[in-house]
Structures are given as structure tokens and as C-alpha cells.
Design a protein around this motif. Structure first.
Motif, PDB file in Angstrom:
ATOM      1  N   LEU A 129      36.997  53.001  50.306  1.00  0.00           N
ATOM      2  CA  LEU A 129      38.406  53.323  50.550  1.00  0.00           C
ATOM      3  C   LEU A 129      38.942  54.079  49.328  1.00  0.00           C
ATOM      4  N   ARG A 176      42.226  56.932  47.929  1.00  0.00           N
ATOM      5  CA  ARG A 176      43.594  57.399  48.242  1.00  0.00           C
ATOM      6  C   ARG A 176      43.736  58.851  47.809  1.00  0.00           C
ATOM      7  N   SER A 208      43.298  45.939  43.185  1.00  0.00           N
ATOM      8  CA  SER A 208      44.431  45.253  42.558  1.00  0.00           C
ATOM      9  C   SER A 208      45.409  46.306  42.049  1.00  0.00           C
ATOM     10  N   LYS A 233      46.297  35.739  44.408  1.00  0.00           N
ATOM     11  CA  LYS A 233      44.847  35.536  44.577  1.00  0.00           C
ATOM     12  C   LYS A 233      44.578  34.264  45.391  1.00  0.00           C
ATOM     13  N   PRO A 244      35.620  35.618  38.879  1.00  0.00           N
ATOM     14  CA  PRO A 244      35.176  35.895  37.517  1.00  0.00           C
ATOM     15  C   PRO A 244      36.214  35.456  36.474  1.00  0.00           C
ATOM     16  N   TYR A 301      37.386  36.500  32.355  1.00  0.00           N
ATOM     17  CA  TYR A 301      37.896  37.749  31.764  1.00  0.00           C
ATOM     18  C   TYR A 301      36.764  38.773  31.593  1.00  0.00           C
TER      19      TYR A 301
HETATM   20  N1  LIG Z   1      40.162  42.644  34.265  1.00  0.00           N
HETATM   21  C1  LIG Z   1      39.718  41.394  34.255  1.00  0.00           C
HETATM   22  O1  LIG Z   1      39.484  40.808  33.201  1.00  0.00           O
HETATM   23  C2  LIG Z   1      39.499  40.663  35.555  1.00  0.00           C
HETATM   24  C3  LIG Z   1      39.053  39.354  35.521  1.00  0.00           C
HETATM   25  C4  LIG Z   1      38.817  38.676  36.707  1.00  0.00           C
HETATM   26  C5  LIG Z   1      39.056  39.295  37.911  1.00  0.00           C
HETATM   27  N2  LIG Z   1      39.519  40.574  37.926  1.00  0.00           N
HETATM   28  C6  LIG Z   1      39.746  41.210  39.231  1.00  0.00           C
HETATM   29  O2  LIG Z   1      38.731  42.195  39.405  1.00  0.00           O
HETATM   30  C7  LIG Z   1      39.183  43.155  40.335  1.00  0.00           C
HETATM   31  C8  LIG Z   1      38.729  44.543  39.928  1.00  0.00           C
HETATM   32  O3  LIG Z   1      39.301  44.913  38.705  1.00  0.00           O
HETATM   33  P1  LIG Z   1      39.117  46.401  38.147  1.00  0.00           P
HETATM   34  O4  LIG Z   1      39.124  46.297  36.663  1.00  0.00           O
HETATM   35  O5  LIG Z   1      37.981  47.074  38.824  1.00  0.00           O
HETATM   36  O6  LIG Z   1      40.492  47.071  38.616  1.00  0.00           O
HETATM   37  P2  LIG Z   1      40.920  48.610  38.519  1.00  0.00           P
HETATM   38  O7  LIG Z   1      39.910  49.374  37.722  1.00  0.00           O
HETATM   39  O8  LIG Z   1      42.342  48.651  38.106  1.00  0.00           O
HETATM   40  O9  LIG Z   1      40.788  49.115  40.039  1.00  0.00           O
HETATM   41  C9  LIG Z   1      41.759  48.821  40.982  1.00  0.00           C
HETATM   42  C10 LIG Z   1      41.377  49.454  42.297  1.00  0.00           C
HETATM   43  O10 LIG Z   1      42.354  49.046  43.278  1.00  0.00           O
HETATM   44  C11 LIG Z   1      42.747  50.204  43.983  1.00  0.00           C
HETATM   45  N3  LIG Z   1      44.094  50.053  44.531  1.00  0.00           N
HETATM   46  C12 LIG Z   1      45.240  49.760  43.876  1.00  0.00           C
HETATM   47  N4  LIG Z   1      46.277  49.779  44.737  1.00  0.00           N
HETATM   48  C13 LIG Z   1      45.754  50.083  45.963  1.00  0.00           C
HETATM   49  C14 LIG Z   1      46.318  50.274  47.244  1.00  0.00           C
HETATM   50  N5  LIG Z   1      47.637  50.192  47.473  1.00  0.00           N
HETATM   51  N6  LIG Z   1      45.496  50.573  48.273  1.00  0.00           N
HETATM   52  C15 LIG Z   1      44.157  50.715  48.069  1.00  0.00           C
HETATM   53  N7  LIG Z   1      43.571  50.566  46.883  1.00  0.00           N
HETATM   54  C16 LIG Z   1      44.369  50.257  45.824  1.00  0.00           C
HETATM   55  C17 LIG Z   1      42.677  51.337  42.979  1.00  0.00           C
HETATM   56  O11 LIG Z   1      42.635  52.564  43.676  1.00  0.00           O
HETATM   57  P3  LIG Z   1      43.194  53.961  43.034  1.00  0.00           P
HETATM   58  O12 LIG Z   1      42.122  54.452  42.115  1.00  0.00           O
HETATM   59  O13 LIG Z   1      43.378  54.817  44.222  1.00  0.00           O
HETATM   60  O14 LIG Z   1      44.470  53.636  42.316  1.00  0.00           O
HETATM   61  C18 LIG Z   1      41.363  50.987  42.287  1.00  0.00           C
HETATM   62  O15 LIG Z   1      40.272  51.435  43.067  1.00  0.00           O
HETATM   63  C19 LIG Z   1      40.688  42.957  40.479  1.00  0.00           C
HETATM   64  O16 LIG Z   1      40.945  42.368  41.736  1.00  0.00           O
HETATM   65  C20 LIG Z   1      41.041  41.984  39.359  1.00  0.00           C
HETATM   66  O17 LIG Z   1      42.103  41.130  39.699  1.00  0.00           O
HETATM   67  C21 LIG Z   1      39.741  41.281  36.780  1.00  0.00           C
END
Ligand SMILES: NC(=O)c1ccc[n+]([C@@H]2O[C@H](COP(=O)([O-])OP(=O)(O)OC[C@H]3O[C@@H](n4cnc5c(N)ncnc54)[C@H](OP(=O)(O)O)[C@@H]3O)[C@@H](O)[C@H]2O)c1
Length: 307
Positions: free
Chosen positions: A32, A34, A78, A130, A150, A152
Motif C-alpha cells: 500500500l 500513497r 503508523s 494499539k 516489539p 524500542y
Molecule cells: N519506533 C519504535 O521504536 C517502535 C517500537 C515498537 C513498535 N513500533 C511500531 O512499528 C511500526 C513501524 O514503524 P516504522 O518505524 O516502520 O514507521 P514509519 O517508518 O514511520 O512508517 C510508517 C508507515 O505508515 C504509513 N502511513 C502513515 N499514515 C498512513 C495512512 N493514512 N495510510 C496508509 N499508510 C500510512 C507511512 O506511509 P507514507 O510513507 O505514505 O507516509 C509509512 O509507510 C509502527 O506501527 C510502530 O508503532 C515502533
């Protein structure tokens, strides 16, 4: 026969790693994306054999199309770091993810893997969202789910973007710096997510993911100091300051970030073994991340000296 896996959040740090790992094993992947997603990332996904499909978590019809004919859905999306107009924890992390669960169920998807996070202290909007999506998924009637929680991410929380500035040997420490966490690398979370699709012991389970060692921020600083031979300068944000920031935050995103930082100060160790057993995988070691980053830093400083 259904064989496609749809990845939602595919342009993000974790989602793109999942897409690349899936594509490398020959699984057909639909991502998916955008209109506003980073073009270079979408191109990279397409080059690795992934099929980009336009959609948005705020647009339920696009989610039905994204799930159509798919065997599995993995959602990592997210709004916390990658936001467009109208995106919020409420509209994306809560309502959008619930709409995706519904769309998957209607489309006859067999397995839904949801990326959540390991339980943390305090109530805050991201954690509430969540947990609500986890509940919706467990009660959805989908044949199989896997909820991965997961801790951090190493590459996010132990990086210059969040004040862990290994380039300049400086760090912002939350609280005393003694709070222990099982930091986990994004590549490991991707490996566990992909493996969940083919590991019956991970089906209809909630599994916490983390590194095997629970290390404090100060432990990690020490690892960097040992590996690089440089002494770090530390700046502390007290637990009291973090609590005030969390309570005084004016919106749900700020409140969530402040509470995530507070939980680093408090520490939130987990037991990574049930997930390791269910998925027959071992996470990488934090000291390997440190060694890699230090080696990259010294290579780039040698290159800049030669220029
Ligand atoms: N960071 C941490 O330490 C941590 C720890 C535990 C769990 N997590 C979880 O791990 C997951 C992945 O994190 P990440 O670092 O990969 O996040 P990220 O790099 O910020 O990626 C977020 C993704 O969500 C998409 N998105 C946001 N709004 C959207 C919408 N309205 N419709 C469709 N897609 C949308 C973004 O798409 P676009 O590119 O189009 O904006 C992007 O592909 C998250 O759910 C987070 O809560 C994170």
C-alpha cells in the motif's frame, strides 16, 4: 489460489524491510502506497518486485481493494513519524487500522499480522490505539492473527534523530539512564514478521519481541565508548521533567512521545524467549549494531579526510 501478501506501511522503515525480505523469498507482495509516499522508496520497492497499490488507511474502499485476493496482510503503518494532512493517532493508528482489519475479514484474508508494541506504563493515545486494534483483530473472526509487540527500535531510539548522537559522542539520557530495555533492530522485527506467516506456533498469539539482553541507555553508551575509544558527553532529562511533559502535552502525539520517553527512563524489560521459540529465530545482538555503526563512522571520517 491466494498467495499474495499485502503490506500496509510498506514505505516505512519496518514495512520496506518486510517487503524486501518477502520479495527475496519469492512471495508475491502488494504494497500500500500513497501519492505522497517518498517516490524513491516506492521505486525501490517496485524494483525489488513488489507491486505498489494506491490506498490510504483513512479510505476504507482503498483497503478493500488492497486486501482483495490476498492470503495475508501485514500492517506496520503508523501516523507517529510519517504524517499527511488528516493523519492522526485517532484517524490512522486507531480507526484506519480497525478499518483494515474489517476489510481483511471481508476480503477473506487468512492471516493478519499486526505490529503493535510491548506494554508500557501509563495510559497514552498511541498505546490505547494499539490495544484497541489488538482487541478488534482478536475478535474479528479472521482465521489467523499474529500480534507482534516489539520493544524500542535500535535504529530509531539509539540514533541521532532521538538524541543518541553517536557521530558526535553525545547523548540525551532519559531519567537516570539505568532503565533497562530489550532494544530490537528493525531488520529483526522484519524477520520475525515474515516468519510468522509460516510458523503455526505464532498463529493466534500475542508475542513480545526484543533483544536477548536488557540494557540501559548508560550500558549502551559504555558499549559505544568501548568500541570507539571516545568518551561521550551526556545530558539528562529528569524523570520529573518527562512526567511533566507527558501530563502537560497539548496533543495526543506529543503526549505519546513524552510517555514513550518516560518509559525509557523507567525501563520496560520483556521476556523475548516465547517469540524466539514460536518463530525459531534469534534476534541480533546490540553490540553488533554498535560495532557496525562505529565502523561506518570511522570509514566516513577517513573518507572525508581523504577529500
Ligand atoms: N519506533 C519504535 O521504536 C517502535 C517500537 C515498537 C513498535 N513500533 C511500531 O512499528 C511500526 C513501524 O514503524 P516504522 O518505524 O516502520 O514507521 P514509519 O517508518 O514511520 O512508517 C510508517 C508507515 O505508515 C504509513 N502511513 C502513515 N499514515 C498512513 C495512512 N493514512 N495510510 C496508509 N499508510 C500510512 C507511512 O506511509 P507514507 O510513507 O505514505 O507516509 C509509512 O509507510 C509502527 O506501527 C510502530 O508503532 C515502533
Amino acid at each position: 489460489m491466494r498467495h499474495v501478501t499485502t503490506v500496509v506501511g510498506a514505505t516505512g522503515l519496518l514495512g520496506s524491510a518486510i517487503c524486501e525480505q518477502l520479495a527475496a523469498t519469492g512471495v508475491p507482495v502488494r504494497a500500500l502506497v500513497r501519492p505522497t509516499s517518498e517516490p524513491a522508496t516506492v521505486e525501490r520497492l517496485a524494483r525489488s518486485g513488489v507491486e505498489p497499490r494506491q490506498g490510504d488507511l483513512k479510505d476504507p474502499a482503498s483497503l478493500e481493494a488492497a486486501c482483495e485476493g490476498a492470503r495475508a496482510v501485514i500492517s506496520t503503518a503508523s501516523s507517529t513519524l510519517s504524517r499527511q494532512e488528516g493523519d492522526s493517532i485517532q484517524s490512522v493508528d486507531l480507526n484506519g487500522q480497525r478499518a483494515l482489519v474489517k476489510a481483511a475479514q471481508r476480503a477473506g484474508v487468512e492471516h493478519f499480522v499486526f505490529i503493535s508494541f510491548a506494554p508500557l506504563q501509563g495510559r497514552f493515545p498511541l498505546q490505547d490505539a494499539k490495544r484497541a486494534v489488538e482487541e478488534a483483530l482478536m475478535g474479528s473472526g479472521l482465521p489467523r492473527y499474529t500480534i507482534l509487540q516489539p520493544t524500542y527500535f535500535t535504529e530509531v531510539w539509539l540514533s541521532p534523530a532521538l538524541g543518541f548522537d553517536y557521530r558526535n559522542a553525545r547523548a540525551r539520557i532519559f531519567g537516570t539512564g539505568h532503565g533497562r530495555l530489550n532494544w530490537i533492530s528493525v531488520e529483526d522485527v522484519a524477520r520475525f514478521s515474515v516468519r510468522a506467516l509460516t510458523s503455526p506456533r505464532a498463529w493466534n498469539r500475542v508475542l513480545e519481541l526484543g533483544g536477548e539482553e536488557a540494557l540501559s541507555q548508560l550500558d549502551v553508551v559504555r558499549l559505544f565508548e568501548q568500541a570507539s575509544g571516545r568518551t561521550w558527553t551526556l545530558e539528562h532529562m529528569s524523570e520529573q521533567e518527562l512526567r511533566e511533559q507527558s501530563l502537560g502535552a497539548s496533543d495526543s502525539l506529543q503526549r505519546s512521545f513524552a510517555t514513550l520517553m518516560l518509559n525509557v527512563a523507567l525501563g520496560a524489560p520483556i521476556d523475548p524467549r516465547p517469540a524466539m521459540e514460536a518463530l525459531s529465530l534469534r534476534p541480533s545482538r546490540l553490540r553488533d549494531y554498535v560495532a557496525r555503526v562505529v565502523a561506518e563512522q570511522s570509514l566516513s571520517s577517513r573518507e572525508s579526510q581523504l577529500r
